[in-house]
Structure formats: structure tokens, C-alpha cells
Design a protein around this motif. Structure first.
Motif, PDB file in Angstrom:
ATOM      1  N   SER A  89       0.840  -1.204   0.000  1.00 24.64           N
ATOM      2  CA  SER A  89       0.000   0.000   0.000  1.00 24.64           C
ATOM      3  C   SER A  89       0.873   1.251   0.000  1.00 24.64           C
ATOM      4  N   VAL A  90       1.774   1.298  -0.961  1.00 23.54           N
ATOM      5  CA  VAL A  90       2.710   2.416  -1.118  1.00 23.54           C
ATOM      6  C   VAL A  90       2.771   2.752  -2.608  1.00 23.54           C
ATOM      7  N   TRP A  91       2.575   4.040  -2.923  1.00 24.21           N
ATOM      8  CA  TRP A  91       2.602   4.479  -4.310  1.00 24.21           C
ATOM      9  C   TRP A  91       3.524   5.678  -4.463  1.00 24.21           C
ATOM     10  N   GLN A  92       4.234   5.723  -5.586  1.00 24.38           N
ATOM     11  CA  GLN A  92       5.030   6.892  -5.923  1.00 24.38           C
ATOM     12  C   GLN A  92       4.207   7.717  -6.912  1.00 24.38           C
ATOM     13  N   VAL A  93       3.960   8.960  -6.537  1.00 26.60           N
ATOM     14  CA  VAL A  93       3.086   9.845  -7.298  1.00 26.60           C
ATOM     15  C   VAL A  93       3.936  10.959  -7.907  1.00 26.60           C
ATOM     16  N   GLY A 119      -3.958  14.176 -13.718  1.00 26.00           N
ATOM     17  CA  GLY A 119      -2.795  13.994 -14.568  1.00 26.00           C
ATOM     18  C   GLY A 119      -1.550  13.470 -13.891  1.00 26.00           C
ATOM     19  N   TYR A 120      -1.675  12.988 -12.659  1.00 26.78           N
ATOM     20  CA  TYR A 120      -0.517  12.447 -11.958  1.00 26.78           C
ATOM     21  C   TYR A 120      -0.230  11.029 -12.419  1.00 26.78           C
ATOM     22  N   SER A 121       1.024  10.673 -12.504  1.00 24.23           N
ATOM     23  CA  SER A 121       1.454   9.302 -12.752  1.00 24.23           C
ATOM     24  C   SER A 121       1.561   8.584 -11.406  1.00 24.23           C
ATOM     25  N   ILE A 122       1.002   7.401 -11.326  1.00 28.62           N
ATOM     26  CA  ILE A 122       0.972   6.662 -10.065  1.00 28.62           C
ATOM     27  C   ILE A 122       1.585   5.295 -10.274  1.00 28.62           C
ATOM     28  N   LYS A 123       2.632   4.996  -9.516  1.00 33.47           N
ATOM     29  CA  LYS A 123       3.340   3.721  -9.631  1.00 33.47           C
ATOM     30  C   LYS A 123       3.371   3.043  -8.267  1.00 33.47           C
ATOM     31  N   GLN A 124       2.818   1.839  -8.204  1.00 36.08           N
ATOM     32  CA  GLN A 124       2.834   1.104  -6.947  1.00 36.08           C
ATOM     33  C   GLN A 124       4.231   0.569  -6.670  1.00 36.08           C
ATOM     34  N   VAL A 125       4.670   0.716  -5.433  1.00 36.04           N
ATOM     35  CA  VAL A 125       6.022   0.291  -5.047  1.00 36.04           C
ATOM     36  C   VAL A 125       5.975  -1.194  -4.690  1.00 36.04           C
ATOM     37  N   ILE A 126       6.938  -1.939  -5.217  1.00 37.20           N
ATOM     38  CA  ILE A 126       7.005  -3.387  -4.991  1.00 37.20           C
ATOM     39  C   ILE A 126       8.040  -3.675  -3.912  1.00 37.20           C
ATOM     40  N   GLY A 170     -11.451   8.202  -3.995  1.00 38.47           N
ATOM     41  CA  GLY A 170     -10.186   7.958  -3.328  1.00 38.47           C
ATOM     42  C   GLY A 170      -9.068   8.817  -3.893  1.00 38.47           C
ATOM     43  N   LEU A 171      -8.020   8.957  -3.111  1.00 44.91           N
ATOM     44  CA  LEU A 171      -6.908   9.821  -3.512  1.00 44.91           C
ATOM     45  C   LEU A 171      -6.236   9.334  -4.789  1.00 44.91           C
ATOM     46  N   LEU A 172      -6.137   8.037  -4.995  1.00 48.61           N
ATOM     47  CA  LEU A 172      -5.487   7.541  -6.199  1.00 48.61           C
ATOM     48  C   LEU A 172      -6.254   7.967  -7.454  1.00 48.61           C
ATOM     49  N   THR A 173      -7.578   7.880  -7.399  1.00 46.48           N
ATOM     50  CA  THR A 173      -8.395   8.309  -8.530  1.00 46.48           C
ATOM     51  C   THR A 173      -8.341   9.815  -8.710  1.00 46.48           C
ATOM     52  N   GLN A 177       7.146  17.391  -9.758  1.00 45.04           N
ATOM     53  CA  GLN A 177       6.635  17.059  -8.428  1.00 45.04           C
ATOM     54  C   GLN A 177       6.610  15.551  -8.231  1.00 45.04           C
ATOM     55  N   SER A 178       7.048  15.089  -7.055  1.00 44.64           N
ATOM     56  CA  SER A 178       7.023  13.656  -6.758  1.00 44.64           C
ATOM     57  C   SER A 178       6.929  13.452  -5.250  1.00 44.64           C
ATOM     58  N   PHE A 179       6.111  12.484  -4.851  1.00 43.39           N
ATOM     59  CA  PHE A 179       6.015  12.143  -3.426  1.00 43.39           C
ATOM     60  C   PHE A 179       5.497  10.715  -3.292  1.00 43.39           C
ATOM     61  N   TYR A 180       5.690  10.136  -2.105  1.00 43.02           N
ATOM     62  CA  TYR A 180       5.159   8.818  -1.785  1.00 43.02           C
ATOM     63  C   TYR A 180       3.809   8.968  -1.089  1.00 43.02           C
ATOM     64  N   LEU A 181       2.858   8.155  -1.481  1.00 45.49           N
ATOM     65  CA  LEU A 181       1.540   8.111  -0.853  1.00 45.49           C
ATOM     66  C   LEU A 181       1.371   6.728  -0.238  1.00 45.49           C
ATOM     67  N   VAL A 182       1.134   6.688   1.067  1.00 48.32           N
ATOM     68  CA  VAL A 182       1.152   5.437   1.825  1.00 48.32           C
ATOM     69  C   VAL A 182      -0.184   5.220   2.524  1.00 48.32           C
ATOM     70  N   GLY A 183      -0.787   4.067   2.296  1.00 48.90           N
ATOM     71  CA  GLY A 183      -2.008   3.691   3.001  1.00 48.90           C
ATOM     72  C   GLY A 183      -1.666   3.010   4.315  1.00 48.90           C
ATOM     73  N   THR A 184      -2.249   3.484   5.396  1.00 46.76           N
ATOM     74  CA  THR A 184      -1.871   3.005   6.720  1.00 46.76           C
ATOM     75  C   THR A 184      -3.005   2.304   7.438  1.00 46.76           C
ATOM     76  N   VAL A 185      -2.633   1.597   8.486  1.00 45.20           N
ATOM     77  CA  VAL A 185      -3.558   1.054   9.469  1.00 45.20           C
ATOM     78  C   VAL A 185      -3.137   1.640  10.811  1.00 45.20           C
ATOM     79  N   HIS A 186      -4.074   2.221  11.527  1.00 41.56           N
ATOM     80  CA  HIS A 186      -3.728   2.995  12.713  1.00 41.56           C
ATOM     81  C   HIS A 186      -3.441   2.140  13.943  1.00 41.56           C
ATOM     82  N   LEU A 187      -3.918   0.903  13.955  1.00 44.80           N
ATOM     83  CA  LEU A 187      -3.629  -0.021  15.048  1.00 44.80           C
ATOM     84  C   LEU A 187      -3.217  -1.365  14.463  1.00 44.80           C
TER      85      LEU A 187
END
Length: 285
Positions: free
Chosen positions: A23-27, A277-284, A268-271, A32-42
Motif C-alpha cells: 500500500s505504497v505508491w510513488q506519485v 494527470g498524476y502518474s501513479i506507480k505502486q512500489v514493490i 479515493g486519492l489515487l483516482t 513534483q514527486s512524493f510517496y503516498l502510503v495507506g496506513t492502518v492505525h492499530l
């Protein structure tokens, strides 16, 4: 109602050594470039170490952006505000806003689980629902440090910058809005879903760890959309508000960490990012 578990109490996950997406994407867009990370709080202790993609994003980042400034939220001031805004004044309690039938259901579940009913009913409806979910997760061994706090602690240790997409007041305002919804619906749906929590956690663990947005959407969003007010308060309104900040990020080395369900669906943020126009690449891993 599974959506209430998403208020930071979503899923218990186990570790995996296989090579998967996470659940990590490079946007990126233009410069402009940043990592977008989906988290679980507990999480539970057995959920660590996290998939390698999380550490990849962290090591490449100098600035972490959470849903809100977690250091401020967990400070004495932040916790006092959280509790004062979600606790009834003396002479008031949850029983007074619940129907007799739903309150009896709450009494029965508290007795069955040996939970302190007098403590639960001092809280306003949405916060009481979260407390019920938290108690169930604790029973299942899934109420330890989550992704957000894990990386906040690392950021503090390594003197990395951190901030929030929302101010503390904006973050607490989400709970205030949820507390204003129908109390019977909040509590009865939460009690119903407690019986499914263990199964739901097992279903969710692979989806989150592997960044399977289709599975996350299938398991959660349909039910959330059946409660449009809550869906808008928890996800839609916040996602659109956060986009203003995300589109203005102009520094290198940024890691944005938000709850996993904020990633998925048409709102959702990815959509939203892809539509702009952002490029979204899931990190492996």
C-alpha cells in the motif's frame, strides 16, 4: 458497521515474506514527486516488520505528512481536547440518546465481553462506537502501535520533519460531525459488526499488505456508501480537502501517510490524483 473500524481501527495483519506490491505508491507530475502510503492505525506486534516498500518510502523522505500532526494530537492538550469534545457533561450519558432496544443490546454485549458499561456510556455515539471497536481489537490482540505512530517515532528519532494535512481542530471536527449522526444507527451497526471482526480482519490482511485496492473497495466501500452522510464525512470531504495540499507539494522527499481506505474508489486519492494527470506507480517490496 465496518466503516467505524476504519476510524483508525481497521484491520489486524500478519507478516509476509513473499514479493508483493504494498500500500505504497510513488506519485509524480512534472517536477513534483512524493510517496503516498495507506496506513492502518492499530496493529499487533506480529505485524512488524512492515512490507519493505514502507521503509523504502521512509528512507527516501525527509518530510512525513500525516492526516494530522500526530505529536500535537497525542500531546496532553490534544488528548484533553479529544476527550472533552467526545465526553458527555455530568448528568448526561449515551443511554439518554439511545432507544431502549439498542441500549439493551449494548448492555448485553458489555456483559458478555465484561466491558465497563459505565465508562463506555460516558462517551458520545461515534466515540463510543470507536471504543467498542478498540476493546474488541484489544481482545483479539490487535491494538498496538500502528503504521502512523511507528513512522512518527522514527521521524522523531531521526529528526525528520513531520506535519498534518488537517489542523488539530479540523481533525477533531470529523468526530464532532460523526457524533451528530443517528446514535441508534451508529451503536447498533457497531455491535452487529463486532461478531464479524475476527473474520473481517483475516479477510483484510492480504488486501492491505499487498496494496490490493480492488479488494479494499469491495470489502468496505459498498457498505460505507449505504450511509452517505458518514461516507462523506469520513472520506469524500477529507480527500477533496487534502488534494489542495497534495497538489501544492513542491519539495523533494515527501511521504504522505493516511488511512488505507482513503486510497480507494472513485472518491479515493489515487483516482483524484490520476484524474489530475498524476502518474501513479505502486512500489514493490
Amino acid at each position: 458497521m465496518r466503516l467505524l473500524l476504519n476510524l483508525g481501527l481497521l484491520i489486524l495483519l500478519t507478516t509476509s515474506q513473499a514479493l508483493f506490491a504494498a500500500s505504497v505508491w510513488q506519485v509524480s507530475k512534472d517536477n513534483q514527486s512524493f510517496y503516498l502510503v495507506g496506513t492502518v492505525h492499530l496493529l499487533s506486534e506480529s505485524d512488524f516488520p512492515l512490507p519493505a516498500a514502507f521503509d523504502t518510502a521512509f528512507k527516501a523522505s525527509n518530510h512525513l505528512i500525516f492526516e494530522t500532526d500526530l505529536a500535537e494530537l497525542t500531546s496532553a492538550k490534544g488528548m484533553n481536547l479529544l476527550m472533552s469534545q467526545n465526553t458527555y457533561k455530568p448528568g448526561q450519558n449515551l443511554q439518554q440518546v439511545l432507544s431502549k432496544e439498542v441500549y439493551q443490546q449494548l448492555q448485553s454485549k458489555a456483559a458478555e465481553r465484561q466491558w465497563p458499561l459505565t465508562s463506555i456510556e460516558q462517551f458520545k455515539p461515534a466515540f463510543a462506537a470507536i471504543m467498542l471497536a478498540t476493546l474488541e481489537l484489544q481482545r483479539l490482540g490487535a491494538a498496538s502501535t500502528g503504521v502512523d505512530m511507528h513512522y512518527l517515532q522514527l521521524a522523531q528519532q531521526q529528526q525528520k520533519k513531520f506535519s498534518g494535512l488537517e489542523t488539530l481542530d479540523e481533525h477533531l471536527g470529523v468526530m464532532t460531525a460523526l457524533n451528530a449522526l443517528d446514535a441508534d444507527s451508529l451503536i447498533s451497526a457497531t455491535l452487529k459488526d463486532l461478531a464479524q471482526t475476527e473474520t473481517m480482519l483475516a479477510q483484510m490482511k492480504a488486501a492491505w499488505r499487498n496494496g490490493d485496492t480492488a479488494a479494499l473497495e469491495s470489502l468496505f466501500l459498498g457498505e460505507m456508501k449505504a450511509f452517505p452522510e458518514m461516507y462523506n464525512i469520513m472520506l469524500v470531504d477529507r480527500n477533496h480537502a487534502w488534494m489542495k495540499t497534495l497538489e501544492q507539494l513542491n519539495e523533494p522527499g515527501v511521504m504522505v501517510l493516511v488511512g488505507a481506505l482513503h486510497m480507494v474508489g472513485e472518491d479515493g486519492l489515487l483516482t483524484l490524483l490520476a484524474d489530475r494527470g498524476y502518474s501513479i506507480k505502486q512500489v514493490i517490496n
